[in-house]
Design a protein around this motif. Structure first.
Motif, PDB file in Angstrom:
ATOM      1  N   ILE A   1      38.588  46.383  43.037  1.00 36.66           N
ATOM      2  CA  ILE A   1      39.625  45.997  42.071  1.00 36.66           C
ATOM      3  C   ILE A   1      39.595  44.392  41.704  1.00 36.66           C
ATOM      4  O   ILE A   1      39.830  44.107  40.756  1.00 36.66           O
ATOM      5  CB  ILE A   1      41.104  46.324  42.823  1.00 36.66           C
ATOM      6  CG1 ILE A   1      41.146  47.714  42.715  1.00 36.66           C
ATOM      7  CG2 ILE A   1      42.202  45.633  41.688  1.00 36.66           C
ATOM      8  CD1 ILE A   1      42.492  48.023  43.793  1.00 36.66           C
TER       9      ILE A   1
ATOM     10  N   GLY B   1      32.736  47.064  30.017  1.00 38.28           N
ATOM     11  CA  GLY B   1      33.484  47.655  30.733  1.00 38.28           C
ATOM     12  C   GLY B   1      32.515  48.328  31.716  1.00 38.28           C
ATOM     13  O   GLY B   1      32.868  48.574  32.952  1.00 38.28           O
TER      14      GLY B   1
ATOM     15  N   VAL C   1      39.706  51.590  39.289  1.00 36.58           N
ATOM     16  CA  VAL C   1      38.582  50.975  38.184  1.00 36.58           C
ATOM     17  C   VAL C   1      38.505  51.285  36.742  1.00 36.58           C
ATOM     18  O   VAL C   1      38.556  50.646  35.808  1.00 36.58           O
ATOM     19  CB  VAL C   1      37.262  50.728  38.903  1.00 36.58           C
ATOM     20  CG1 VAL C   1      36.029  50.218  37.818  1.00 36.58           C
ATOM     21  CG2 VAL C   1      37.259  50.142  40.193  1.00 36.58           C
TER      22      VAL C   1
ATOM     23  N   ALA D   1      41.025  49.448  34.798  1.00 41.92           N
ATOM     24  CA  ALA D   1      40.229  48.035  34.559  1.00 41.92           C
ATOM     25  C   ALA D   1      39.418  48.471  33.266  1.00 41.92           C
ATOM     26  O   ALA D   1      39.523  47.725  32.326  1.00 41.92           O
ATOM     27  CB  ALA D   1      39.406  47.603  35.607  1.00 41.92           C
TER      28      ALA D   1
ATOM     29  N   ARG E   1      41.271  48.625  30.006  1.00 37.86           N
ATOM     30  CA  ARG E   1      41.692  47.328  29.395  1.00 37.86           C
ATOM     31  C   ARG E   1      40.674  46.512  28.749  1.00 37.86           C
ATOM     32  O   ARG E   1      40.635  45.278  28.565  1.00 37.86           O
ATOM     33  CB  ARG E   1      42.421  46.649  30.354  1.00 37.86           C
ATOM     34  CG  ARG E   1      43.613  46.987  30.751  1.00 37.86           C
ATOM     35  CD  ARG E   1      44.148  46.815  32.373  1.00 37.86           C
ATOM     36  NE  ARG E   1      45.246  47.174  32.320  1.00 37.86           N
ATOM     37  CZ  ARG E   1      45.805  48.516  32.722  1.00 37.86           C
ATOM     38  NH1 ARG E   1      44.877  49.526  32.742  1.00 37.86           N
ATOM     39  NH2 ARG E   1      47.008  48.795  32.910  1.00 37.86           N
ATOM     40  N   SER E   2      39.273  46.906  28.727  1.00 36.61           N
ATOM     41  CA  SER E   2      38.254  46.355  28.204  1.00 36.61           C
ATOM     42  C   SER E   2      38.293  46.286  26.653  1.00 36.61           C
ATOM     43  O   SER E   2      39.255  46.918  26.001  1.00 36.61           O
ATOM     44  CB  SER E   2      36.658  46.773  28.316  1.00 36.61           C
ATOM     45  OG  SER E   2      37.062  48.255  28.157  1.00 36.61           O
TER      46      SER E   2
ATOM     47  N   ALA F   1      36.412  44.031  39.182  1.00 34.77           N
ATOM     48  CA  ALA F   1      36.529  44.512  38.229  1.00 34.77           C
ATOM     49  C   ALA F   1      37.350  44.358  37.275  1.00 34.77           C
ATOM     50  O   ALA F   1      37.112  43.767  35.917  1.00 34.77           O
ATOM     51  CB  ALA F   1      36.873  46.129  38.331  1.00 34.77           C
ATOM     52  N   PHE F   2      38.759  43.837  37.711  1.00 35.52           N
ATOM     53  CA  PHE F   2      39.904  43.389  36.513  1.00 35.52           C
ATOM     54  C   PHE F   2      39.341  42.099  36.076  1.00 35.52           C
ATOM     55  O   PHE F   2      39.505  41.727  34.856  1.00 35.52           O
ATOM     56  CB  PHE F   2      41.014  43.439  37.223  1.00 35.52           C
ATOM     57  CG  PHE F   2      41.425  44.797  37.193  1.00 35.52           C
ATOM     58  CD1 PHE F   2      42.552  45.084  36.095  1.00 35.52           C
ATOM     59  CD2 PHE F   2      41.533  45.777  38.114  1.00 35.52           C
ATOM     60  CE1 PHE F   2      43.148  46.250  36.000  1.00 35.52           C
ATOM     61  CE2 PHE F   2      42.223  46.915  38.113  1.00 35.52           C
ATOM     62  CZ  PHE F   2      42.991  47.056  37.192  1.00 35.52           C
TER      63      PHE F   2
ATOM     64  N   ILE G   1      36.414  41.987  33.520  1.00 37.33           N
ATOM     65  CA  ILE G   1      36.738  42.813  32.461  1.00 37.33           C
ATOM     66  C   ILE G   1      37.730  41.808  31.576  1.00 37.33           C
ATOM     67  O   ILE G   1      37.641  41.493  30.497  1.00 37.33           O
ATOM     68  CB  ILE G   1      37.267  44.030  32.378  1.00 37.33           C
ATOM     69  CG1 ILE G   1      36.296  44.996  32.683  1.00 37.33           C
ATOM     70  CG2 ILE G   1      38.227  44.656  31.150  1.00 37.33           C
ATOM     71  CD1 ILE G   1      36.736  46.347  33.282  1.00 37.33           C
ATOM     72  N   SER G   2      39.122  41.398  32.120  1.00 41.80           N
ATOM     73  CA  SER G   2      39.923  40.709  31.509  1.00 41.80           C
ATOM     74  C   SER G   2      39.676  39.306  31.203  1.00 41.80           C
ATOM     75  O   SER G   2      40.105  38.892  30.241  1.00 41.80           O
ATOM     76  CB  SER G   2      41.366  40.853  32.342  1.00 41.80           C
ATOM     77  OG  SER G   2      41.714  42.128  32.586  1.00 41.80           O
TER      78      SER G   2
END
Length: 282
Positions: free
Chosen positions: A170, A184, A32, A35, A38-39, A173-174, A177-178
């Motif tokens: 997972i 985040g 996480v 993840a 990647r914010s 979270a991804f 954010i994405s």
């Protein structure tokens, strides 16, 4: 020889799910963190998450010892009921200060004035802190059911629950954010909360059946003098005090990092380093 073989099989049957839990549960944090990285503003998000977590863990830490107490004393339905009352009361007591700390003005004062966190990092935290208000009851419920399952040698659901916790953390979270561009730190706390809820539900399912069919109403071999909250609390206090002392280090470390040069980078790096350290202990 057959007895020893059976004992070894029983031990492995109990150990393997617990070992799986020891692998999958801590693995969620570094994943996480990836993840969060990647914010849109990864340094700010990681730093804010680190601060929120450090404020929450001292309040959650006394609850961690309850699982050992439940495993030790859940000898029958009567004791399970008594232990359940205690866990509900303690989780409620832990929730009250979290609710207070989740009030935005209180959170900002606490983080900025007491801990010394820069205002731009502190400003990100209140929504994540609000989500974490649910942490005591979820953590206690999961630990309560886990303790009973271990007591009666039904640990398979614990390993499965840890795997589901990892997967859901997972999966939540991804995309948050994405795809949905959720901040985040908030996305991470939502992911862990949803994963913890799923984990608690998974260990509740076999507990329900076990409680109905496999646990006696009252074990006559268990001393009646041990069936009171005073005795239970006497066993619990040393674990709680030890956990509080260890967890209280977290906000102290955060306060030191917040007052150091490059505090944003330090606060962002801290949860990454800690999660990798946990992973190395698996």
């Amino acid at each position: 020889m057959n007895t020893d073989d059976t004992s070894q099989r029983a031990l492995l049957k109990l150990f393997v799910p617990l070992a799986m839990s020891g692998i999958f549960f801590p693995l969620a944090r570094p994943v996480v963190n990836a993840a969060i990285a990647r914010s849109d503003d990864p340094l700010l998000a990681l730093a804010a998450y680190s601060v929120v977590f450090s404020l929450t863990i001292p309040l959650l830490s006394p609850l961690f010892g309850l699982r050992q107490i439940v495993t030790s004393l859940a000898v029958d339905r009567d004791m399970i009921h008594r232990l359940g009352i205690l866990t509900l009361v303690l989780s409620g007591l832990a929730t009250v200060p979290l609710l207070f700390a989740a009030i935005p003005d209180v959170y900002l004062w606490l983080v900025i004035e007491v801990v010394g966190v820069p205002p731009e990092i502190a400003a990100v935290g209140p929504p994540a802190m609000l989500v974490l208000v649910t942490a005591p009851i979820i953590s206690v419920a999961r630990g309560y059911y886990q303790g009973i399952l271990v007591k009666y040698g039904r640990a398979n659901a614990i390993g499965v629950g840890a795997l589901i916790y990892l997967v859901i953390s997972i999966v939540v979270a991804f995309p948050l954010i994405s795809v949905f561009k959720v901040e985040g730190a908030l996305a991470a706390t939502i992911a862990f909360t949803v994963g913890s809820l799923a984990y608690a539900f998974i260990v509740w399912i076999p507990f329900r059946k076990l409680h109905r069919d496999g646990i006696p109403e009252r074990d006559p071999a268990f001393d009646d003098d041990k069936r009171n909250q005073r005795f239970i609390l006497k066993q619990y206090y040393p674990l709680a005090v030890s956990s509080i002392l260890m967890a209280s280090i977290e906000p102290v470390i955060q306060a030191a990092i917040a007052r150091s040069p490059g505090s944003e980078v330090g606060l962002a790096a801290y949860p990454v380093v800690i999660s990798l350290t946990w992973l190395s202990k698996v």
